[in-house]
Design a protein around this motif. Structure first.
Motif, PDB file in Angstrom:
ATOM      1  N   TRP A 239      18.231  26.566  -3.879  1.00 34.54           N
ATOM      2  CA  TRP A 239      17.794  26.011  -5.157  1.00 34.54           C
ATOM      3  C   TRP A 239      16.589  25.088  -4.992  1.00 34.54           C
ATOM      4  O   TRP A 239      15.705  25.045  -5.862  1.00 34.54           O
ATOM      5  CB  TRP A 239      18.943  25.242  -5.822  1.00 34.54           C
ATOM      6  N   HIS A 243       9.419  26.177  -7.108  1.00 38.48           N
ATOM      7  CA  HIS A 243       9.819  27.241  -8.025  1.00 38.48           C
ATOM      8  C   HIS A 243       8.620  28.043  -8.525  1.00 38.48           C
ATOM      9  O   HIS A 243       8.743  29.253  -8.766  1.00 38.48           O
ATOM     10  CB  HIS A 243      10.596  26.650  -9.198  1.00 38.48           C
ATOM     11  N   ARG A 246       7.842  30.460  -5.780  1.00 36.96           N
ATOM     12  CA  ARG A 246       8.839  31.533  -5.724  1.00 36.96           C
ATOM     13  C   ARG A 246       8.583  32.577  -6.809  1.00 36.96           C
ATOM     14  O   ARG A 246       8.623  33.777  -6.547  1.00 36.96           O
ATOM     15  CB  ARG A 246      10.249  30.976  -5.865  1.00 36.96           C
ATOM     16  N   ARG A 247       8.313  32.135  -8.030  1.00 40.05           N
ATOM     17  CA  ARG A 247       8.058  33.088  -9.113  1.00 40.05           C
ATOM     18  C   ARG A 247       6.851  33.953  -8.804  1.00 40.05           C
ATOM     19  O   ARG A 247       6.858  35.171  -9.045  1.00 40.05           O
ATOM     20  CB  ARG A 247       7.858  32.339 -10.435  1.00 40.05           C
TER      21      ARG A 247
END
Length: 315
Positions: A239, A243, A246-247
């Motif tokens: 987590w 982010h 990652r996308r």
């Protein structure tokens, strides 16, 4: 007692700040100082992240408009493929209610399509058939006029957002192609320019930031986290990561399998082992990071003729 040391295990921002400062005081020699990225990367990052935020707003506004139309005029949703396309927004702005389109015939619709430079493959007769065959809305007559005004307002705002996204996209596509690191990422299969820019602004241009491909994979959130204590061992989803990176990496990996046989093979084998599409694309992204990290470290564009994995598959 220091705010970070408590038997209750409470968490607070002052406690976190105290703990970080204390770690830096006692173990500062274990950490490497961060080096800032170049001004070009900073400027591109502002554009890319701003565009990403506008895309999120476009999706939210499109969902709101679609939901509103479903309630009182489903035909306006059905006539064109995407409600946030320029032609669909022009249509609901011109015909915001069922009554306003009651006298719309094939010739009038054809004229409207020409005026708005419609480039779809559907004829006016086919589009009109979609409009007429859609279910009837459930709104009361007293609500129709007010709802139509709200539809026009949402369409106007959404049209502006779509226009600004297109404008930013052109600027980003131009700027990323001017950077050497941008051309490195763009050389990968189906990386494109927008996706390459999204990867680049999160990756940066400081090679010393990531000590290994594993370090980069962890930062990108495409490898799991292992928890082990005594005889207990578990692997869970990561987590804590970048982010945005990652996308972008996963989006590139998903696109690459349509162009690279090597990527398609990794994805297919992952699905064959029972993994979901999302998990399989993360597995593929992890594989691509090995290649991307090496190309980035060597200042070299992707070359399938020296990609060992691709060559083994082709043999």
């Amino acid at each position: 007692m220091p705010p970070a040391v408590s038997a209750a295990g409470g968490k607070s921002d002052p406690g976190d700040a105290y703990m970080l400062a204390d770690i830096l005081r006692t173990d500062g020699h274990r950490f490497r100082p961060l080096s800032p990225v170049s001004d070009d990367i900073r400027a591109l990052r502002v554009l890319v992240r701003g565009r990403d935020d506008l895309v999120a707003q476009r999706i939210a506004l499109a969902n709101q408009l679609r939901s509103l139309l479903d309630g009182f005029w489903p035909g306006a949703n059905a006539i064109f493929a995407a409600i946030d396309s320029p032609i669909a927004l022009a249509f609901v702005s011109r015909y915001p209610t069922p009554d306003s389109a009651a006298r719309l015939g094939e010739k009038r619709l054809a004229s409207f399509l020409v005026q708005n430079s419609y480039s779809g493959r559907k004829s006016a007769a086919q589009l009109l058939g979609r409009l007429r065959s859609a279910p009837t809305g459930h709104a009361q007559k007293s609500e129709v006029v007010a709802t139509g005004e709200l539809v026009q307002a949402l369409a106007t705002v959404l049209e502006q957002v779509v226009r600004q996204i297109a404008k930013l996209s052109k600027r980003i596509e131009h700027d990323v192609a001017q950077l050497a690191d941008g051309r490195i990422i763009m050389s990968f299969p189906r990386a494109g320019r927008i996706c390459a820019a999204q990867i680049l602004v999160e990756l940066g241009d400081v090679r010393q930031r990531y000590l290994s491909e594993d370090h980069l994979a962890a930062e990108a959130g495409v490898c799991p986290v292992t928890h082990a204590s005594g005889k207990s061992r578990g692997v869970v989803f990561r987590w804590a990561c970048n982010h945005r990176l990652r996308r972008a990496i996963v989006c590139f990996a998903d696109n690459s399998r349509h162009s690279s046989p090597w990527a398609a093979d990794i994805y297919t084998r992952a699905r064959g082992r029972g993994f979901t599409h999302q998990h399989a694309t993360r597995i593929l992204a992890r594989a691509w990071i090995r290649v991307l990290w090496r190309a980035w470290q060597n200042y070299a564009e992707y070359n399938p003729e020296i990609h060992v994995g691709a060559l083994k598959l082709a043999a």
